[in-house]
Scaffold this active site. Structure first.
Site, PDB file in Angstrom:
ATOM      1  N   SER A 198      23.472  -4.535  17.697  1.00 57.48           N
ATOM      2  CA  SER A 198      24.052  -4.263  16.387  1.00 57.48           C
ATOM      3  C   SER A 198      24.606  -2.845  16.361  1.00 57.48           C
ATOM      4  O   SER A 198      24.825  -2.237  17.411  1.00 57.48           O
ATOM      5  CB  SER A 198      22.995  -4.474  15.286  1.00 57.48           C
ATOM      6  N   ASN A 199      24.852  -2.314  15.167  1.00 59.41           N
ATOM      7  CA  ASN A 199      25.356  -0.952  15.022  1.00 59.41           C
ATOM      8  C   ASN A 199      24.700  -0.317  13.798  1.00 59.41           C
ATOM      9  O   ASN A 199      23.851  -0.928  13.148  1.00 59.41           O
ATOM     10  CB  ASN A 199      26.889  -0.945  14.903  1.00 59.41           C
ATOM     11  N   TYR A 200      25.105   0.900  13.474  1.00 52.27           N
ATOM     12  CA  TYR A 200      24.438   1.667  12.425  1.00 52.27           C
ATOM     13  C   TYR A 200      24.982   1.426  11.016  1.00 52.27           C
ATOM     14  O   TYR A 200      24.607   2.111  10.075  1.00 52.27           O
ATOM     15  CB  TYR A 200      24.535   3.170  12.724  1.00 52.27           C
TER      16      TYR A 200
END
Length: 351
Positions: free
Chosen positions: A194-196
């Site tokens: 995923s990402n932030y």
């Protein structure tokens, strides 16, 4: 049914920060208890013109100096006809007779009542006096008849209340699709890529578009944010789920804001079991995800607003994306800029 919808309208008003005083007629108490409205409003509900208490019994007069607007929901044929003809025989009608604040009626009744000449005449009188009357919707009624008589959608009532206060609604009845948040691409049964992204930008856009009158659909990846009230919320996890949700929602949209941080790649082979730790290097083969933004331009006439999150050569990359993805507008911001990017409650953009 309309009485219970009034509870939802009260909840939405309170969520928007309104201070709401509820009055109920004796007939209304036959449908729903005052305890429900007291809990939702945080205030005692007024039900008697002459209460058996130490109060003065002049609360309706005192309210004339404190109210900013009066909303009658649901408005029955009885209340419409009474108020139009100046009858003041209970707490609600007496209050309406002494208050000159902006007033909105949201009728709900059997279609024959709505079409009764007395009701039609009452509505005309009330409108001539500057009151707002929302026409009831057509559909299946509690009596199992079909016709005009259903209470207007709570969201439409909230927007009508906004208009009472001359709040601009430049997006009134415009259909708007907004994507927000990250996607999660599974590796095994317990892990994902995923990402932030926090989803804050997409959610803020959804809330603002709704407050400006838009009919908003928000498609969101996993976030810790509460969904803005009054909008359609579709939850997804992966990029492929986002792709399907977007394509099933773009019909008849006027504006599409693609603010989600969709993962560019996903694992080619997802393990059904948890991958065990070892001292050996492992390789995860990634495959490109569908380019959702690029895929929608030929399937909609909506204005498409894309977003470019960059760390270098921002304007060059944003212009490339604008052209390649066939967007009408592109919004550029930087992931590594202080006070901007992921997880920030502020942002600075170039458009």
């Amino acid at each position: 049914i309309a009485c219970y919808k009034a509870c939802e309208i009260l909840r939405l008003l309170r969520k928007d920060g309104a201070n709401v005083q509820v009055m109920m007629s004796q007939s209304a108490l036959k449908f729903i208890s005052k305890t429900t409205f007291a809990a939702l409003s945080g205030q005692e509900v007024l039900v008697d013109l002459f209460p058996n208490s130490s109060k003065s019994g002049l609360e309706h007069i005192e309210l004339a100096n404190t109210l900013d607007a009066i909303i009658i929901v649901p408005a029955t044929a009885n209340i419409l006809c009474k108020v139009a003809n100046g009858i003041a025989d209970d707490i609600v009608t007496t209050t309406l007779s002494v208050c000159d604040q902006p007033t909105l009626f949201a009728p709900a009744m059997n279609f024959r009542m709505w079409e009764n000449p007395a009701t039609i005449n009452a509505v005309d009188i009330l409108r001539d006096k500057g009151n707002i009357i929302l026409d009831p919707h057509e559909g299946l009624l509690a009596s199992l008849h079909e016709g005009n008589g259903r209470l207007a959608d709570p969201r439409q009532i909230i927007l009508a209340i906004h208009e009472l206060f001359n709040i601009p609604l430049p997006l009134k009845n415009k259909k708007i699709l907004i994507t927000a948040g990250p996607t999660q691409e599974p590796i095994d049964s317990v892990r994902f890529i995923s990402n932030y992204s926090s989803g804050k930008m997409g959610y803020a856009l959804a809330k603002k578009a709704h407050s400006m009158g838009g009919l908003v659909t928000l498609i969101s990846g996993p976030t810790y944010l509460n969904s803005p009230s009054g909008i359609e919320h579709i939850s997804i996890n992966s990029a492929k789920e986002m792709y399907r949700a977007v394509h099933s929602s773009i019909k008849d949209k006027d504006f599409i804001f693609m603010a989600a941080a969709v993962a560019d790649y996903s694992s080619k082979n997802i393990s059904k079991q948890k991958l065990k730790r070892s001292n050996q290097n492992i390789t995860i083969e990634l495959t490109p995800n569908p380019d959702i933004l690029k895929s929608i331009s030929k399937k909609t006439t909506a204005k498409i607003i894309g977003f470019a999150l960059e760390t270098n050569n921002g304007e060059k990359e944003a212009l490339r994306k604008l052209n390649e993805k066939k967007c009408d507008y592109i919004i550029l911001n930087y992931a590594d800029e202080k006070g901007a990017g992921f997880n920030s409650s502020t942002n600075r953009v170039t458009k």
